[in-house]
Design a protein around this motif. Structure first.
Motif, short mmCIF file in Angstrom:
data_model
loop_
_atom_site.label_atom_id
_atom_site.label_comp_id
_atom_site.label_asym_id
_atom_site.label_seq_id
_atom_site.Cartn_x
_atom_site.Cartn_y
_atom_site.Cartn_z
N SER A 9 0.82 -1.21 0.00
CA SER A 9 0.00 0.00 0.00
C SER A 9 0.85 1.26 0.00
N LEU A 10 1.93 1.28 0.80
CA LEU A 10 2.79 2.46 0.81
C LEU A 10 3.55 2.60 -0.50
N VAL A 11 3.98 1.48 -1.07
CA VAL A 11 4.67 1.52 -2.37
C VAL A 11 3.75 2.09 -3.43
N ASP A 12 2.51 1.63 -3.44
CA ASP A 12 1.52 2.14 -4.40
C ASP A 12 1.28 3.62 -4.20
N PHE A 13 1.20 4.04 -2.94
CA PHE A 13 0.97 5.45 -2.63
C PHE A 13 2.12 6.33 -3.15
N CYS A 14 3.35 5.88 -2.90
CA CYS A 14 4.52 6.67 -3.32
C CYS A 14 4.64 6.73 -4.83
N PHE A 15 4.43 5.60 -5.49
CA PHE A 15 4.52 5.59 -6.95
C PHE A 15 3.42 6.44 -7.58
N SER A 16 2.24 6.44 -6.98
CA SER A 16 1.15 7.25 -7.52
C SER A 16 1.43 8.74 -7.35
N LYS A 17 2.16 9.09 -6.29
CA LYS A 17 2.53 10.50 -6.11
C LYS A 17 3.53 10.95 -7.16
N LEU A 18 4.39 10.00 -7.59
CA LEU A 18 5.39 10.34 -8.60
C LEU A 18 4.78 10.39 -9.99
N ASP A 19 4.06 9.33 -10.35
CA ASP A 19 3.45 9.26 -11.68
C ASP A 19 2.28 8.29 -11.61
N LEU A 20 1.08 8.83 -11.60
CA LEU A 20 -0.12 8.00 -11.44
C LEU A 20 -0.32 7.05 -12.61
N SER A 21 0.13 7.43 -13.78
CA SER A 21 -0.10 6.61 -14.97
C SER A 21 0.72 5.32 -14.98
N THR A 22 1.85 5.31 -14.27
CA THR A 22 2.72 4.13 -14.28
C THR A 22 2.80 3.45 -12.91
N SER A 23 2.03 3.90 -11.95
CA SER A 23 2.15 3.36 -10.59
C SER A 23 1.76 1.89 -10.52
N ASN A 24 0.65 1.52 -11.16
CA ASN A 24 0.21 0.12 -11.11
C ASN A 24 1.24 -0.82 -11.74
N GLU A 25 1.83 -0.38 -12.83
CA GLU A 25 2.85 -1.19 -13.51
C GLU A 25 4.07 -1.40 -12.62
N LYS A 26 4.49 -0.35 -11.93
CA LYS A 26 5.66 -0.45 -11.07
C LYS A 26 5.38 -1.32 -9.84
N VAL A 27 4.19 -1.19 -9.28
CA VAL A 27 3.83 -2.02 -8.12
C VAL A 27 3.81 -3.49 -8.52
N LYS A 28 3.25 -3.77 -9.70
CA LYS A 28 3.20 -5.15 -10.19
C LYS A 28 4.62 -5.69 -10.40
N ALA A 29 5.52 -4.84 -10.89
CA ALA A 29 6.91 -5.26 -11.11
C ALA A 29 7.59 -5.59 -9.78
#
Length: 238
Positions: free
Chosen positions: A50-70
């Motif tokens: 959840s925190l990883v998703d939150f941080c990635f979404s703050k950086l770039d919402l369009s690629t956050s799901n992809e990065k979390v999955k990776a």
């Protein structure tokens, strides 16, 4: 974010500093974020993905799901390595048991696998089951000892707890180790930045000959070196 707000500032000095700060920030946290640090966050039961998703979404919402999955996929790949039997573990069991209780050890290992959350017939791994559990409430657990958490749950998550201990024990930065092996700041003081290379080498060698690797106060050490070197200078040459 505060950096982006500073970039839009009317003050040119603040704007220039913010632009440089954004370059550094993107280098370390957006373009080349640390996978080890990210996995360590996931293995904290207060945050998980959840925190990883939150941080990635703050950086770039369009690629956050992809990065979390990776991140999750990389952790699953790493976890599979911990499921492989280790030759050293087998030798340890045999040496400790003397060869007579190997059958009993194998049966108890089979029992451990039976009570483990990831049973052979189940498609879910210990990591998947851990991620599906609700996170611990952060408030009230600010001082949680994460390593102790995994030690207490080593029966529930045998292989995952080993992976967690390995990842969480990795230093987050190399600054400490670099500082430990750097003697430049202890040899050349802040008032000696223009010292000649030959003099710096002589000072370094003198310090090593007289004091070895003992650490002491810089100012007192420099005075002692000057006194001791004076004694050597006064000695008649052979």
């Amino acid at each position: 974010m505060m950096i982006r707000e500073a970039i839009d500032s009317e003050d040119l000095n603040i704007k220039e500093m913010a632009i440089e700060m954004e370059k550094k920030f993107k280098k370390y946290w957006q373009e080349e974020y640390s996978p080890i640090a990210t996995m360590a966050v996931v293995l904290d039961p207060r945050y998980k993905l959840s925190l990883v998703d939150f941080c990635f979404s703050k950086l770039d919402l369009s690629t956050s799901n992809e990065k979390v999955k990776a991140v999750e996929d990389n952790m699953q790949k790493l976890f599979k390595e911990y499921l492989k039997p280790s030759i050293s573990d087998v030798d340890t069991v045999r040496s400790n048991s003397g060869g007579c209780d190997v059958e009993m050890a194998d049966e108890m290992e089979e029992y451990d696998n039976f009570v483990s959350p990831s049973q052979p017939g189940s498609k879910k791994t210990q990591l998947s089951l851990y991620l599906e559990e609700p996170v611990l409430v952060r408030k009230g657990n600010e001082n949680l000892d994460v390593l102790k958490f995994w030690k207490d749950n080593r029966i529930k998550y045998p292989e995952l707890s080993l992976m967690a201990c390995d990842l969480l024990s990795i230093p987050i930065t190399s600054v400490s180790s670099e500082s430990a092996f750097s003697v430049g700041g202890r040899v050349i003081g802040k008032f000696q930045t223009s010292i000649l290379p030959e003099n710096a080498e002589a000072k370094l060698c003198s310090r090593d000959w007289l004091y070895g690797h003992q650490a002491s106060d810089d100012s007192e050490e420099e005075d002692d070196i000057a006194i001791d070197m004076g004694k050597f200078a006064a000695m008649p040459s052979s």
